[in-house]
Design an enzyme around this catalytic site. Structure first.
Site, PDB file in Angstrom:
ATOM      1  N   LYS A 129      -3.225  15.115 -13.996  1.00  0.00           N
ATOM      2  CA  LYS A 129      -3.988  14.324 -13.007  1.00  0.00           C
ATOM      3  C   LYS A 129      -3.181  14.223 -11.717  1.00  0.00           C
ATOM      4  O   LYS A 129      -3.685  14.519 -10.636  1.00  0.00           O
ATOM      5  CB  LYS A 129      -4.243  12.931 -13.563  1.00  0.00           C
ATOM      6  CG  LYS A 129      -4.763  11.926 -12.539  1.00  0.00           C
ATOM      7  CD  LYS A 129      -5.049  10.576 -13.143  1.00  0.00           C
ATOM      8  CE  LYS A 129      -3.868   9.657 -13.135  1.00  0.00           C
ATOM      9  NZ  LYS A 129      -3.511   9.027 -11.860  1.00  0.00           N
ATOM     10  N   ASN A 130      -1.931  13.855 -11.816  1.00  0.00           N
ATOM     11  CA  ASN A 130      -1.150  13.583 -10.611  1.00  0.00           C
ATOM     12  C   ASN A 130      -0.714  14.839  -9.868  1.00  0.00           C
ATOM     13  O   ASN A 130      -0.257  14.747  -8.733  1.00  0.00           O
ATOM     14  CB  ASN A 130       0.045  12.688 -10.937  1.00  0.00           C
ATOM     15  CG  ASN A 130      -0.416  11.283 -11.312  1.00  0.00           C
ATOM     16  OD1 ASN A 130      -1.605  10.964 -11.172  1.00  0.00           O
ATOM     17  ND2 ASN A 130       0.484  10.472 -11.817  1.00  0.00           N
ATOM     18  N   CYS A 178      -3.850  -3.026  -6.935  1.00  0.00           N
ATOM     19  CA  CYS A 178      -4.404  -2.657  -8.249  1.00  0.00           C
ATOM     20  C   CYS A 178      -3.650  -3.482  -9.282  1.00  0.00           C
ATOM     21  O   CYS A 178      -2.755  -4.262  -8.950  1.00  0.00           O
ATOM     22  CB  CYS A 178      -4.259  -1.171  -8.492  1.00  0.00           C
ATOM     23  SG  CYS A 178      -2.601  -0.737  -8.951  1.00  0.00           S
ATOM     24  N   ARG A 204       1.002  -2.324  -4.095  1.00  0.00           N
ATOM     25  CA  ARG A 204       0.963  -0.885  -3.773  1.00  0.00           C
ATOM     26  C   ARG A 204       0.501  -0.617  -2.337  1.00  0.00           C
ATOM     27  O   ARG A 204      -0.492   0.030  -2.085  1.00  0.00           O
ATOM     28  CB  ARG A 204       0.111  -0.142  -4.798  1.00  0.00           C
ATOM     29  CG  ARG A 204       0.673  -0.295  -6.196  1.00  0.00           C
ATOM     30  CD  ARG A 204      -0.095   0.450  -7.231  1.00  0.00           C
ATOM     31  NE  ARG A 204       0.147   1.886  -7.138  1.00  0.00           N
ATOM     32  CZ  ARG A 204      -0.522   2.762  -7.899  1.00  0.00           C
ATOM     33  NH1 ARG A 204      -1.452   2.334  -8.717  1.00  0.00           N
ATOM     34  NH2 ARG A 204      -0.278   4.042  -7.783  1.00  0.00           N
ATOM     35  N   PRO A 205       1.204  -1.149  -1.374  1.00  0.00           N
ATOM     36  CA  PRO A 205       0.857  -0.895   0.032  1.00  0.00           C
ATOM     37  C   PRO A 205       1.096   0.569   0.407  1.00  0.00           C
ATOM     38  O   PRO A 205       1.674   1.333  -0.386  1.00  0.00           O
ATOM     39  CB  PRO A 205       1.814  -1.809   0.782  1.00  0.00           C
ATOM     40  CG  PRO A 205       2.974  -2.001  -0.136  1.00  0.00           C
ATOM     41  CD  PRO A 205       2.409  -1.964  -1.521  1.00  0.00           C
ATOM     42  N   VAL A 206       0.678   0.942   1.610  1.00  0.00           N
ATOM     43  CA  VAL A 206       0.908   2.322   2.077  1.00  0.00           C
ATOM     44  C   VAL A 206       1.698   2.307   3.390  1.00  0.00           C
ATOM     45  O   VAL A 206       1.587   3.223   4.207  1.00  0.00           O
ATOM     46  CB  VAL A 206      -0.428   3.088   2.245  1.00  0.00           C
ATOM     47  CG1 VAL A 206      -1.031   3.412   0.872  1.00  0.00           C
ATOM     48  CG2 VAL A 206      -1.417   2.309   3.104  1.00  0.00           C
ATOM     49  N   ASP A 222       5.407   5.762 -15.613  1.00  0.00           N
ATOM     50  CA  ASP A 222       4.110   5.987 -16.267  1.00  0.00           C
ATOM     51  C   ASP A 222       4.250   6.130 -17.779  1.00  0.00           C
ATOM     52  O   ASP A 222       3.248   6.258 -18.466  1.00  0.00           O
ATOM     53  CB  ASP A 222       3.441   7.246 -15.699  1.00  0.00           C
ATOM     54  CG  ASP A 222       3.039   7.053 -14.258  1.00  0.00           C
ATOM     55  OD1 ASP A 222       2.731   8.051 -13.588  1.00  0.00           O
ATOM     56  OD2 ASP A 222       3.073   5.897 -13.781  1.00  0.00           O
ATOM     57  N   ARG A 227      -9.816   7.470 -16.793  1.00  0.00           N
ATOM     58  CA  ARG A 227      -9.348   7.877 -15.466  1.00  0.00           C
ATOM     59  C   ARG A 227      -8.238   8.917 -15.594  1.00  0.00           C
ATOM     60  O   ARG A 227      -8.070   9.769 -14.751  1.00  0.00           O
ATOM     61  CB  ARG A 227      -8.811   6.670 -14.701  1.00  0.00           C
ATOM     62  CG  ARG A 227      -9.862   5.752 -14.126  1.00  0.00           C
ATOM     63  CD  ARG A 227      -9.234   4.827 -13.129  1.00  0.00           C
ATOM     64  NE  ARG A 227      -8.390   5.593 -12.213  1.00  0.00           N
ATOM     65  CZ  ARG A 227      -7.304   5.090 -11.619  1.00  0.00           C
ATOM     66  NH1 ARG A 227      -6.947   3.843 -11.828  1.00  0.00           N
ATOM     67  NH2 ARG A 227      -6.589   5.826 -10.796  1.00  0.00           N
TER      68      ARG A 227
HETATM   69  C1  EPZ Z   1       2.270   7.862  -7.843  1.00  0.00           C
HETATM   70  O1  EPZ Z   1       1.691   6.711  -7.257  1.00  0.00           O
HETATM   71  C2  EPZ Z   1       1.473   8.141  -9.114  1.00  0.00           C
HETATM   72  N1  EPZ Z   1       0.074   8.403  -8.752  1.00  0.00           N
HETATM   73  C3  EPZ Z   1       1.557   6.939 -10.051  1.00  0.00           C
HETATM   74  O2  EPZ Z   1       0.861   7.271 -11.240  1.00  0.00           O
HETATM   75  C4  EPZ Z   1       3.028   6.699 -10.396  1.00  0.00           C
HETATM   76  O3  EPZ Z   1       3.127   5.559 -11.225  1.00  0.00           O
HETATM   77  C5  EPZ Z   1       3.812   6.479  -9.097  1.00  0.00           C
HETATM   78  O4  EPZ Z   1       3.640   7.619  -8.217  1.00  0.00           O
HETATM   79  C6  EPZ Z   1       5.303   6.314  -9.352  1.00  0.00           C
HETATM   80  O5  EPZ Z   1       5.796   7.441 -10.010  1.00  0.00           O
HETATM   81  C7  EPZ Z   1      -0.251   9.628  -8.277  1.00  0.00           C
HETATM   82  O6  EPZ Z   1       0.582  10.515  -8.129  1.00  0.00           O
HETATM   83  C8  EPZ Z   1      -1.697   9.844  -7.941  1.00  0.00           C
HETATM   84  P1  EPZ Z   1       4.657   5.405  -5.036  1.00  0.00           P
HETATM   85  P2  EPZ Z   1       2.088   6.288  -5.751  1.00  0.00           P
HETATM   86  O7  EPZ Z   1       4.195   5.531  -3.638  1.00  0.00           O
HETATM   87  O8  EPZ Z   1       2.437   7.467  -4.951  1.00  0.00           O
HETATM   88  C9  EPZ Z   1       5.918   1.123  -3.298  1.00  0.00           C
HETATM   89  C10 EPZ Z   1      -0.611   6.909 -12.976  1.00  0.00           C
HETATM   90  O9  EPZ Z   1      -0.472   6.170 -13.930  1.00  0.00           O
HETATM   91  N2  EPZ Z   1       5.346   1.631  -2.028  1.00  0.00           N
HETATM   92  O10 EPZ Z   1       5.657   6.395  -5.570  1.00  0.00           O
HETATM   93  O11 EPZ Z   1       1.015   5.387  -5.262  1.00  0.00           O
HETATM   94  C11 EPZ Z   1       4.854   0.987  -4.376  1.00  0.00           C
HETATM   95  O12 EPZ Z   1       4.227  -0.275  -4.273  1.00  0.00           O
HETATM   96  C12 EPZ Z   1      -0.269   6.451 -11.596  1.00  0.00           C
HETATM   97  O13 EPZ Z   1      -0.976   8.110 -13.038  1.00  0.00           O
HETATM   98  C13 EPZ Z   1       5.374   0.803  -0.905  1.00  0.00           C
HETATM   99  O14 EPZ Z   1       5.847  -0.316  -0.950  1.00  0.00           O
HETATM  100  O15 EPZ Z   1       3.403   5.432  -6.014  1.00  0.00           O
HETATM  101  C14 EPZ Z   1       5.641   1.144  -5.650  1.00  0.00           C
HETATM  102  O16 EPZ Z   1       6.239  -0.104  -5.971  1.00  0.00           O
HETATM  103  C15 EPZ Z   1      -0.004   4.970 -11.587  1.00  0.00           C
HETATM  104  N3  EPZ Z   1       4.850   1.281   0.261  1.00  0.00           N
HETATM  105  C16 EPZ Z   1       6.740   2.149  -5.274  1.00  0.00           C
HETATM  106  O17 EPZ Z   1       6.822   2.115  -3.834  1.00  0.00           O
HETATM  107  C17 EPZ Z   1       4.304   2.549   0.360  1.00  0.00           C
HETATM  108  O18 EPZ Z   1       3.861   2.929   1.453  1.00  0.00           O
HETATM  109  C18 EPZ Z   1       6.446   3.586  -5.702  1.00  0.00           C
HETATM  110  O19 EPZ Z   1       5.153   3.904  -5.269  1.00  0.00           O
HETATM  111  C19 EPZ Z   1       4.284   3.351  -0.804  1.00  0.00           C
HETATM  112  C20 EPZ Z   1       4.813   2.879  -1.985  1.00  0.00           C
END
Ligand code: EPZ
Length: 421
Positions: free
Chosen positions: A22-23, A117, A122-124, A308, A400
């Protein structure tokens, strides 16, 4: 919303085949936006998130054809609307992956903020701050990120404050087409990021350092993908099957996978006393075990123990003789499965991001509720070990990220039924 009814205890023995990741699939599918001609994807998993991604692309004007039996998706990337709407992005936060390709290809985008979620806010902000360094102006209007490029995207030096998987992926898209050199520091090393980078390189992108924390990109133009883009096996689905086989003391052969992508997960289960063989890089054989040793595990970005897989190994730790500890360092609220596991007899205490697990316990069947994708997997594993019947509600979370898990379990002689509500 469907419910999964599982009668335990079961013992997973036999062989299963892992689906596409998926990812890995999500960023690659959004990457089709960069091209003008049709793009073909193979080994695409049958998941709700794929459905949602194709709906998002369709809302932008891109047509697609999904041959589910053949696991093949063809996308005609005729983008007429550079917008990812809220009603779809709120269903799948990975919709933020539309931002990078739209900005890279068209210099503009209007993408809904994903919203939080179950597992955290999970901000961006890391995505937005990085894009600004390429000369992109970004404002937030009515819950949407509105991005606009004045003139040409210029390469930048990005240092992510925290490793972000989709943040690194969005920047790879933009840097590939930006003018000049981009350096990304504290880049994500996840295999899914590498797979995206390798696809872009196959189309002419100049990227070095994939799979390391420092990635260098020289902006260039892209040619059409040379052939179908094959989605790599799902390492988290693989790890979930390993956890289920270990927990049920089964003898399970897991095929069509890539053992090299989950070494830290296999090492953790080996440290619990399980014998795991890898007769071939694409095959993992879990041998039947009898007693589990307790474990201390901490999640961290790849190549360390995957967040995960945290919920899944916690379930197995409940069966170990002694005290185990699981520390979650990536998300601030990823212990939603604890309350549900307690309903089945787990002895887990939580203090901030540390869960302490006392074992062994004998899980008892109970009605429980799935709260997020991987938490629901941990409940399935507990249900397989439990005495009695477990009903897991809201299993759209499971759908999902896991392709027809009930059918794969049924093929392993598990007494499981999907009850439509
Ligand atoms: C990816 O999510 C995966 N999803 C997630 O898998 C996975 O848990 C996660 O990476 C961590 O490995 C996909 O690839 C589609 P991050 P992502 O940005 O990219 C914080 C699943 O179960 N953060 O690496 O959204 C964030 O809140 C899903 O398949 C900010 O603060 O995760 C988190 O605490 C769940 N600001 C940490 O960083 C930002 O702009 C890591 O998040 C971005 C992230």
């Amino acid at each position: 919303m469907d419910t999964l009814r599982i009668k335990g205890p079961a013992r997973l023995s036999g062989a299963i085949s892992v689906s596409g990741s998926k990812n890995a699939a999500l960023p690659l599918l959004f990457g089709s936006i960069l091209f003008d001609k049709p793009v073909v994807f193979e080994n695409v998993p049958r998941l709700w998130d794929i459905e949602t991604t194709l709906s998002l692309l369709a809302s932008m004007g891109a047509q697609s054809e999904w041959n589910k039996e053949a696991a093949r998706v063809t996308i005609w990337p005729t983008i007429t609307k550079r917008e990812a709407p809220y009603d779809l992005v709120r269903r799948m936060r990975a919709g933020i992956l539309a931002l990078g390709p739209l900005v890279a290809k068209f210099g503009e985008a209007r993408v809904s903020l994903p919203g939080g979620c179950a597992i955290g806010a999970r901000p961006v902000n890391f995505h937005i701050d990085a894009l600004k360094q390429f000369g992109v102006t970004l404002d937030v209007e009515e819950g949407y990120v509105v991005a606009k490029v004045r003139g040409q995207l210029k390469g930048a030096h990005i240092v992510f404050p925290q490793v972000t998987v989709t943040g690194t992926e969005n920047i790879l898209f933009v840097a590939t087409l930006a003018e000049g050199h981009t350096k990304i520091e504290n880049a994500a090393c996840e295999p899914e990021v590498v797979a995206l980078g390798e696809m872009l390189r196959a189309c002419g992108a100049k990227i070095a350092g994939l799979g390391t924390p420092v990635i260098d990109i020289e902006g260039t133009s892209l040619s059409q993908p040379p052939g179908p883009i094959v989605i790599s096996p799902d390492r988290i689905e693989t790890g979930t099957w390993v956890a289920a086989a270990v927990a049920t003391r089964g003898h399970l052969t897991i095929r069509n996978t890539d053992a090299s992508k989950l070494s830290s997960v296999l090492d953790a289960f080996r440290a619990m006393g399980t014998e795991i063989r890898v007769p071939d890089p694409s095959v993992i054989e879990v041998m039947p075990g009898n007693n589990f040793l307790p474990i201390d595990v901490q999640t961290a970005p790849y190549p360390f123990f995957a967040t995960d897989m945290q919920a899944q190994i916690m379930t197995v730790a409940c069966l170990a003789k002694g005290t185990s500890r699981v520390r979650e360092t990536i998300f601030e609220n990823r212990f939603m499965h604890v309350a549900e596991l307690r309903r089945m007899g787990a002895k887990i205490s939580v203090r901030r991001n540390l869960a302490t697990i006392e074992g062994p316990v004998q899980f008892k069947g109970a009605p429980v509720m799935a709260t997020d994708l991987r938490a629901s997997a941990s409940l399935v594993i507990a249900a397989l070990c439990a005495q009695g019947t477990t009903q897991i509600s809201r299993i759209y979370h499971l759908d999902r990220g896991y392709q027809r898990l009930d059918e794969k379990l049924k093929a392993l002689d598990v007494d499981v039924e999907r009850v439509k509500e």
